[in-house]
Design a protein around this motif. Sequence first.
Motif: not given
Length: 253
Positions: A56-70
């Motif tokens: 996860c790149d924490v600065a990316s909205a989409s990457a963080a959303e996907e990580a939290v969902a996973a």
Amino acid sequence: MKVNGQAAIVTGGGSGLGAGTARTLAAAGAKVAVLDINEEQAKSVADEIGGLAIACDVASASAAEEAVAAAAKAHGDARILVNCAGIANASRIVGREGPHDLELFSRVINVNLIGSFNLLRLVADRASKLEPMDDNERAVVISTASVAAFDGQIGQAAYAASKGGIHSMALPAARELARFGIRVMTIAPGIFGTPMLMGMPQEVQDSLAASVPYPSRLGTPEDFAALVMHIVDNTMLNGETIRLDGAIRLAPK
């Protein structure tokens, strides 16, 4: 909040303070999702503790959303978030090669400050819908600032600004999220034995350690994780930044 059985997310969990925190939370019975931009490092720590590794790149909205969902799919919505992801690039405002690179300044702010807010907003949104526990608590968010937020040295304009922002964010975030029973805290470490610092020559490490009044040593991930555990357990800790620094105050350079 008691850690045992709770879902936790640790950013920057593949090394340093994040890895130490992930190990300590897991040892106390938490279900830990290890987020890191370095997937290999995240997997190494997650495999060790029986957790979940997520690139996860924490600065990316989409990457963080996907990580939290996973993480939520695997462990349930997190009640514990510890933001340790960060970078520490140094540069003078006016240097030998001209003015401070603006993209570098932006990158430090994006990763350190916006990255911390990014995970805070996503985890808080999900946690606000969870059933409350003792003291009507639903979650606790702990972010990592630095003593540079208060004693920033020459060459640390970007880093100090990003960490100062994390410090300043804690109180308004805690006030806003209080109605949901979500606490927001910040830890400001001093000179710690992170991978970046441990890569310096031994004489430099020894000099830095000697500059700490007491104990005259580098802080460890275990020191940091111990404070994380106390914050999680102590419901009255909210909206504050705790310096974890052995009483050091940084000189200008």
